[in-house]
Enzyme design. Structure first.
Site, mmCIF file in Angstrom:
data_model
loop_
_atom_site.group_PDB
_atom_site.id
_atom_site.type_symbol
_atom_site.label_atom_id
_atom_site.label_comp_id
_atom_site.label_asym_id
_atom_site.label_seq_id
_atom_site.Cartn_x
_atom_site.Cartn_y
_atom_site.Cartn_z
ATOM 1 N N ASP A 174 0.924 -1.292 0.109
ATOM 2 C CA ASP A 174 0.055 0.335 -0.074
ATOM 3 C C ASP A 174 0.894 1.189 -0.028
ATOM 4 O O ASP A 174 2.026 1.406 0.475
ATOM 5 C CB ASP A 174 -0.937 0.003 1.089
ATOM 6 C CG ASP A 174 -2.298 -0.688 1.070
ATOM 7 O OD1 ASP A 174 -2.308 -1.281 0.121
ATOM 8 O OD2 ASP A 174 -2.943 -0.710 2.058
ATOM 9 N N ASN A 182 -3.548 12.675 -1.678
ATOM 10 C CA ASN A 182 -4.735 12.980 -2.664
ATOM 11 C C ASN A 182 -5.238 14.236 -2.187
ATOM 12 O O ASN A 182 -5.554 15.297 -3.164
ATOM 13 C CB ASN A 182 -5.718 11.828 -2.787
ATOM 14 C CG ASN A 182 -5.593 11.295 -4.026
ATOM 15 O OD1 ASN A 182 -4.745 11.525 -5.030
ATOM 16 N ND2 ASN A 182 -6.186 9.975 -4.287
ATOM 17 N N HIS A 187 -6.020 15.253 -7.075
ATOM 18 C CA HIS A 187 -6.080 13.716 -7.519
ATOM 19 C C HIS A 187 -5.349 13.663 -8.733
ATOM 20 O O HIS A 187 -4.679 12.486 -8.959
ATOM 21 C CB HIS A 187 -7.415 13.644 -7.835
ATOM 22 C CG HIS A 187 -8.453 13.106 -6.780
ATOM 23 N ND1 HIS A 187 -8.461 11.940 -6.460
ATOM 24 C CD2 HIS A 187 -9.455 13.706 -6.287
ATOM 25 C CE1 HIS A 187 -9.297 11.795 -5.114
ATOM 26 N NE2 HIS A 187 -9.985 13.346 -5.167
ATOM 27 N N ASP A 191 -2.726 10.468 -9.205
ATOM 28 C CA ASP A 191 -2.468 9.688 -10.153
ATOM 29 C C ASP A 191 -1.028 9.362 -10.701
ATOM 30 O O ASP A 191 -0.627 8.317 -10.994
ATOM 31 C CB ASP A 191 -3.491 10.155 -11.522
ATOM 32 C CG ASP A 191 -4.687 9.894 -11.163
ATOM 33 O OD1 ASP A 191 -5.304 9.222 -10.163
ATOM 34 O OD2 ASP A 191 -5.840 10.388 -12.010
ATOM 35 N N GLU A 218 -4.892 2.384 -3.998
ATOM 36 C CA GLU A 218 -3.227 2.629 -3.841
ATOM 37 C C GLU A 218 -2.743 1.079 -3.283
ATOM 38 O O GLU A 218 -1.573 0.959 -2.960
ATOM 39 C CB GLU A 218 -2.987 3.582 -2.518
ATOM 40 C CG GLU A 218 -3.576 3.103 -1.166
ATOM 41 C CD GLU A 218 -4.880 3.472 -0.847
ATOM 42 O OE1 GLU A 218 -5.089 3.693 0.237
ATOM 43 O OE2 GLU A 218 -5.723 3.751 -1.763
#
Length: 297
Positions: A174, A182, A187, A191, A218
């Site tokens: 993770d 984020n 966002h 990404d 994630e």
């Protein structure tokens, strides 16, 4: 599709002049391989999978119809397009070829325009089918394998490890405090961060059978056939360090000033807990230990 695209075509005919003529008509589509017998054709498919086969019916054993049937009953080759190129023109012969799984039937003597048009059509269909298949098994953001592809590969590798008594390891990881990342950076930056982590995983999963996958959000996994738990743990530590080395600022992380990951490592045990459960438990242990670390089951 353009004619310059390097497809691979397999031409099968026991007559050299026929092979030469066919090759002259389709050479611009890509790489050509030749076979003069059914046995040679099957061996060529097994060693260098073509995009399309142009197959004569009357070739030495096995004949063209038998070759078609052998390939179409093998799940590995069931979607391989086969065009019969033959002097046979009886309706029942053409019907037999189509029933066995051929996609088309070209009659001799060859009409150059017809040959090129039909080959082009079936290569285009093959390309579209391959594109759809890739989309079905690929995560669109990171270009890694998706959950569906991972589950299929995991099942296959577990069966292989059980059958051959070979090692198999799994990494689960993770991105640490990714929701905070984020929320703070947005966002689009999130990404970009996921793609960067995916790039690290791809670099460490290049051997045959290895697979890096994005399982969702994630969460990622790396499937490592042939690796023991100790070796997989060392690899996990290199992955952790490489993500740190990306140097992506993360001002809201509690464990590092840059983006980091936590990893869990598990090895397959025939009589033990499910491999994914073991890896998940190890990942939970890594998070409980403070994150930005590796824990082995």
């Amino acid at each position: 599709m353009t004619d310059a695209k390097p497809f691979r075509l397999l031409l099968v005919d026991d007559d050299e002049a026929s092979l030469d003529l066919l090759a002259s008509l389709v050479a611009h589509f890509g790489t050509l391989a030749r076979a003069r017998t059914g046995a040679e054709a099957l061996a060529e498919v097994a060693s260098h999978l073509p995009d399309l086969i142009l197959l004569d019916a009357e070739i030495p054993s096995p004949n063209g119809f038998e070759v078609c049937e052998i390939l179409k009953t093998n799940p590995l080759y069931a979607d391989l397009p086969i065009l019969f190129v033959t002097a046979h023109n009886a309706p029942e012969i053409e019907t037999l070829a189509l029933r066995l799984g051929a996609v088309d039937f070209i009659h001799k003597p060859l009409n150059p325009a017809i040959v090129r048009a039909r080959v082009r059509t079936h290569l285009l269909l093959k390309q579209r089918t391959d594109d759809l298949h890739r989309l079905a098994i690929q995560d669109p953001l990171t270009r890694l394998a998706n959950r569906r592809a991972f589950d299929d590969a995991l099942d296959q590798e577990i069966r292989r490890a059980r059958r051959n008594a070979t090692p198999l390891s799994l990494l689960m990881l993770d991105v640490d405090y990714f929701k905070r990342y984020n929320d703070h950076y947005g966002h689009p930056k999130g990404d970009e961060a996921l793609r960067a982590v995916a790039g690290v995983l791809a670099r460490y999963s290049r051997r045959a059978g290895e697979m890096a996958a994005r399982l969702g959000g994630e969460e990622f996994a790396v499937l490592l056939p042939g690796l023991s738990a100790d070796t997989a743990t060392l690899l996990a530590e290199r992955i952790r360090a490489s993500v740190i080395d990306l140097g992506l600022p993360h001002a809201f992380s509690d464990v590092a000033p840059v983006l980091s990951v936590s990893l869990g490592v598990a090895a397959y045990e025939p009589e033990g807990t499910a491999l994914t459960d073991c890896a998940d438990q190890a990942l939970y242990a890594a998070k409980k230990a403070g994150r930005n670390c590796v824990s082995a089951a």
